[in-house]
Design an enzyme around this catalytic site. Structure first.
Site, PDB file in Angstrom:
ATOM      1  N   LYS A 125      -0.575  18.176   1.442  1.00 21.85           N
ATOM      2  CA  LYS A 125      -1.438  17.266   1.877  1.00 21.85           C
ATOM      3  C   LYS A 125      -2.481  17.757   2.848  1.00 21.85           C
ATOM      4  CE  LYS A 125      -2.157  12.868   0.802  1.00 21.85           C
ATOM      5  NZ  LYS A 125      -1.901  12.094  -0.445  1.00 21.85           N
ATOM      6  N   ASP A 165      -7.946  10.994  -1.144  1.00 22.67           N
ATOM      7  CA  ASP A 165      -6.941  10.196  -0.719  1.00 22.67           C
ATOM      8  C   ASP A 165      -7.707   9.035   0.026  1.00 22.67           C
ATOM      9  OD1 ASP A 165      -3.945   9.665  -0.467  1.00 22.67           O
ATOM     10  OD2 ASP A 165      -4.656   9.207   1.572  1.00 22.67           O
TER      11      ASP A 165
HETATM   12  P1  NDP Z   1      -9.516   4.152  -0.211  1.00 21.35           P
HETATM   13  O1  NDP Z   1      -9.922   4.753   1.056  1.00 21.35           O
HETATM   14  O2  NDP Z   1     -10.327   4.166  -1.419  1.00 21.35           O
HETATM   15  O3  NDP Z   1      -9.261   2.718   0.172  1.00 21.35           O
HETATM   16  C1  NDP Z   1      -8.276   2.438   1.024  1.00 21.35           C
HETATM   17  C2  NDP Z   1      -8.033   0.799   1.183  1.00 21.35           C
HETATM   18  O4  NDP Z   1      -7.205   0.547   2.176  1.00 21.35           O
HETATM   19  C3  NDP Z   1      -9.297   0.274   1.772  1.00 21.35           C
HETATM   20  O5  NDP Z   1      -9.282  -1.114   1.117  1.00 21.35           O
HETATM   21  C4  NDP Z   1      -9.067   0.276   3.148  1.00 21.35           C
HETATM   22  O6  NDP Z   1      -9.773  -0.678   4.228  1.00 21.35           O
HETATM   23  C5  NDP Z   1      -7.539  -0.222   3.342  1.00 21.35           C
HETATM   24  N1  NDP Z   1      -6.883   0.366   4.568  1.00 21.35           N
HETATM   25  C6  NDP Z   1      -7.170   1.690   5.013  1.00 21.35           C
HETATM   26  N2  NDP Z   1      -6.370   1.899   6.058  1.00 21.35           N
HETATM   27  C7  NDP Z   1      -5.832   0.862   6.302  1.00 21.35           C
HETATM   28  C8  NDP Z   1      -5.145   0.323   7.295  1.00 21.35           C
HETATM   29  N3  NDP Z   1      -4.689   1.018   8.484  1.00 21.35           N
HETATM   30  N4  NDP Z   1      -4.787  -0.923   7.640  1.00 21.35           N
HETATM   31  C9  NDP Z   1      -5.292  -1.833   6.541  1.00 21.35           C
HETATM   32  N5  NDP Z   1      -5.719  -1.613   5.623  1.00 21.35           N
HETATM   33  C10 NDP Z   1      -6.299  -0.057   5.456  1.00 21.35           C
HETATM   34  O7  NDP Z   1      -8.141   5.065  -0.405  1.00 21.35           O
HETATM   35  P2  NDP Z   1      -7.190   4.747  -1.727  1.00 21.35           P
HETATM   36  O8  NDP Z   1      -7.228   3.452  -2.573  1.00 21.35           O
HETATM   37  O9  NDP Z   1      -7.526   6.072  -2.342  1.00 21.35           O
HETATM   38  O10 NDP Z   1      -5.843   4.861  -1.354  1.00 21.35           O
HETATM   39  C11 NDP Z   1      -5.027   3.750  -0.868  1.00 21.35           C
HETATM   40  C12 NDP Z   1      -3.502   4.231  -0.690  1.00 21.35           C
HETATM   41  O11 NDP Z   1      -3.062   4.849  -2.020  1.00 21.35           O
HETATM   42  C13 NDP Z   1      -3.098   5.124   0.270  1.00 21.35           C
HETATM   43  O12 NDP Z   1      -1.964   4.846   0.767  1.00 21.35           O
HETATM   44  C14 NDP Z   1      -3.261   6.526  -0.492  1.00 21.35           C
HETATM   45  O13 NDP Z   1      -2.296   7.687   0.055  1.00 21.35           O
HETATM   46  C15 NDP Z   1      -2.424   6.032  -1.709  1.00 21.35           C
HETATM   47  N6  NDP Z   1      -2.721   6.941  -2.977  1.00 21.35           N
HETATM   48  C16 NDP Z   1      -4.103   7.218  -3.442  1.00 21.35           C
HETATM   49  C17 NDP Z   1      -4.146   7.967  -4.801  1.00 21.35           C
HETATM   50  C18 NDP Z   1      -5.444   8.263  -4.989  1.00 21.35           C
HETATM   51  O14 NDP Z   1      -5.621   8.865  -6.329  1.00 21.35           O
HETATM   52  N7  NDP Z   1      -6.597   7.924  -4.509  1.00 21.35           N
HETATM   53  C19 NDP Z   1      -2.917   8.512  -5.033  1.00 21.35           C
HETATM   54  C20 NDP Z   1      -1.658   8.009  -4.975  1.00 21.35           C
HETATM   55  C21 NDP Z   1      -1.579   7.214  -3.539  1.00 21.35           C
HETATM   56  P3  NDP Z   1     -11.063  -0.298   5.072  1.00 21.35           P
HETATM   57  O15 NDP Z   1     -12.151   0.097   3.944  1.00 21.35           O
HETATM   58  O16 NDP Z   1     -11.200  -1.524   5.904  1.00 21.35           O
HETATM   59  O17 NDP Z   1     -10.681   0.747   5.731  1.00 21.35           O
HETATM   60  O1  2IT Z   2      -1.202  10.439  -2.835  1.00 26.31           O
HETATM   61  C1  2IT Z   2      -1.589  10.954  -3.819  1.00 26.31           C
HETATM   62  O2  2IT Z   2      -0.691  11.189  -4.755  1.00 26.31           O
HETATM   63  C2  2IT Z   2      -2.939  11.492  -4.050  1.00 26.31           C
HETATM   64  N1  2IT Z   2      -3.817  11.040  -3.126  1.00 26.31           N
HETATM   65  C3  2IT Z   2      -3.472  12.084  -5.194  1.00 26.31           C
HETATM   66  C4  2IT Z   2      -3.331  13.486  -4.992  1.00 26.31           C
HETATM   67  C5  2IT Z   2      -4.079  14.464  -6.014  1.00 26.31           C
HETATM   68  O3  2IT Z   2      -3.692  15.742  -6.091  1.00 26.31           O
HETATM   69  O4  2IT Z   2      -4.829  13.758  -7.127  1.00 26.31           O
END
Ligand code: NDP
Ligand code: 2IT
Length: 443
Positions: A125, A165
């Site tokens: 990561k 992420d």
């Molecule tokens: P994005 O940046 O697309 O969206 C993040 C969302 O979470 C936004 O709505 C943001 O609000 C909110 N957010 C972020 N930080 C905070 C905080 N400290 N408190 C409250 N709300 C918060 O990210 P993703 O959708 O990609 O990721 C979301 C989660 O999913 C993370 O935990 C990530 O690690 C996990 N994840 C992502 C994957 C992926 O493929 N993208 C895969 C597996 C897990 P705001 O815009 O106001 O900051």
């Molecule tokens: O938390 C996760 O699994 C991710 N942000 C996706 C990682 C990836 O390599 O697609």
């Protein structure tokens, strides 16, 4: 008497201030007590001591020039946690809260998650304490170029393959990829989540949210339940939340609330997802603007209170520790049946305890959000064979992987005498695959 207490103490001594990392490690070590009871010989291999220590941690300066000509400095990270079953693989997070503890916890969880996908990917990561909010496209590009200037020394298609992420989506992956190509003069699948015209995979964008719902669907059906007619609350409104909302709705759920870090919206008629996509994917606006178009909906400031909205199914898809004991108790009191983590470690340990002791079906992130990285693995496969599969082909493979993960963690929980404890099931199933590979490969 716990057999792994001495390892826990050593990890605490070595990482005294890394609260998120310690939280993630402690949960896994607690699950592994059951493994060492059955297989005490594992202790002699030192595999548990080795698995909790990252193989390599890289920290670097990221200098860039903002639109006013002022020089800014951020701190970049890449933690290459474990390469026993494949090249390091895992996302990059750009958020002001990013620090070494957060990147280590994410890299640690990624190791087990990637093992659960059945694909050959190790765990890693990275990220930066850079805040993309309010930055111009030019600033984002210059920042990404500077970040890649250093990161490029440590990654490669057979070494370490980053992806998105929080704060890193298609735009950032584009700038990062462009810079890597210039530095190396090489066109390879060094990043995933690429654009569809230049090596990306169909369905990668949708994969984490869809995958979450596929796993939840399998879990619900296994307990004679389904999404059909279920009131659902989803925190966040980013990549994961949006496509979780889309698939949950397709499967018959009614999603009534979503959030961003400012607050949450409640729409009793069901969230208008086209509007959310317009606000978040196109305009990069705040979710509070939803009520300007849908005046019957309400906006409440403070994202943590979203769990006060009564629901049958909760899908936290924002960030770590966003749901605490109080939130979990409220969910239970409101009759919540199931909770699936789209985010990484969104529930605090106390929250998990409350959910599990009240028989809420609880799917931990390292299983339930594995669809994103699994589809990244499928993107790597397509890059290697120089072919692109159709959306339907990738989606079918994703679904199969998520259903397989559910059966794997459920079966493992049963084998270890803790039926329906999917935390223990996921931790043990992921651990055994990585640990066996590490033992085969020697110290
Ligand atoms: P994005 O940046 O697309 O969206 C993040 C969302 O979470 C936004 O709505 C943001 O609000 C909110 N957010 C972020 N930080 C905070 C905080 N400290 N408190 C409250 N709300 C918060 O990210 P993703 O959708 O990609 O990721 C979301 C989660 O999913 C993370 O935990 C990530 O690690 C996990 N994840 C992502 C994957 C992926 O493929 N993208 C895969 C597996 C897990 P705001 O815009 O106001 O900051
Ligand atoms: O938390 C996760 O699994 C991710 N942000 C996706 C990682 C990836 O390599 O697609």
């Amino acid at each position: 008497m716990k057999k792994l207490e001495y390892i826990k103490e050593a990890v605490i001594a070595r990482n005294p201030n890394d609260s998120e990392f310690l939280q993630a490690v402690e949960e896994v070590l607690d699950s592994l007590e059951l493994v060492v009871e059955k297989r005490p010989e594992l202790l002699k291999t030192g595999v548990i001591e080795r698995i909790v220590e990252p193989e390599r941690q890289i920290m670097f300066r990221v200098p860039w020039v903002d639109d006013n000509g002022i020089i800014q400095v951020n701190r970049g990270f890449r933690v290459q946690f474990n390469s026993a079953i494949g090249p390091y693989k895992g996302g990059l997070r750009f958020h002001p809260s990013v620090n070494l503890s957060i990147i280590k916890f994410l890299g640690f969880e990624q190791t087990f998650k990637n093992a659960l996908t059945t694909l050959p990917m190790g765990g890693g990561k990275g990220g930066c304490d850079f805040d993309p909010k309010g930055k111009s496209d030019g600033e984002i590009m210059r920042f990404c170029q500077s970040f890649m200037m250093e990161l490029s020394k440590h990654i490669g298609q057979f070494t370490d393959v980053p992806a998105g992420d929080i704060g890193v989506g298609a735009r950032e992956i584009g700038y990062l990829f462009g810079q890597y190509k210039k530095i190396k003069n090489e066109y390879t699948g060094v990043l995933t989540g690429k654009g569809l015209d230049w090596g990306g995979s169909l369905a990668r964008k949708e994969a984490t949210g869809y995958g979450l719902c596929y796993l939840m669907d399998a879990m619900l059906k296994d307990h004679n339940l389904s999404f059909e007619g279920k009131t659902t609350v989803i925190s966040g409104s980013g990549n994961v939340a949006i496509y979780a909302c889309q698939k949950a709705t397709e499967l018959g759920a009614k999603v009534v609330a979503m959030s961003d870090s400012g607050g949450y919206i409640y729409d009793e008629n069901g969230i208008d997802l086209a509007l959310i996509k317009e606000l978040k994917e196109v305009k990069r606006a705040r979710i509070s603007e939803y009520v300007n178009t849908v005046p019957t909906a309400s906006y409440t400031e403070g994202c943590g209170n979203i769990w006060n909205v009564a629901c049958d199914i909760a899908l936290p898809c924002a960030t770590q520790n966003e749901l605490d004991e109080t939130g979990a108790k409220t969910l239970v009191n409101n009759g919540c049946l199931a909770l699936g983590e789209g985010a990484n470690m969104p529930c605090t340990p106390k929250a998990i305890e409350v959910l599990q002791s009240n028989k809420v079906l609880y799917a931990p992130g390292k299983a339930s959000n594995a669809g994103g990285v699994a589809t990244s693995g499928l993107e790597m496969t397509q890059n290697s064979i120089r072919l692109s599969w159709t959306f339907e082909e990738v989606d079918a493979k994703l679904k199969e992987i998520m259903v397989t993960i559910y059966h794997d963690i459920s079966q493992t929980a049963k084998e270890f005498g803790v039926e329906d404890n999917f935390v223990i099931g996921a931790n043990i199933a992921g651990f055994l695959k990585v640990a066996n590979a590490m033992i085969d490969q020697g110290v």
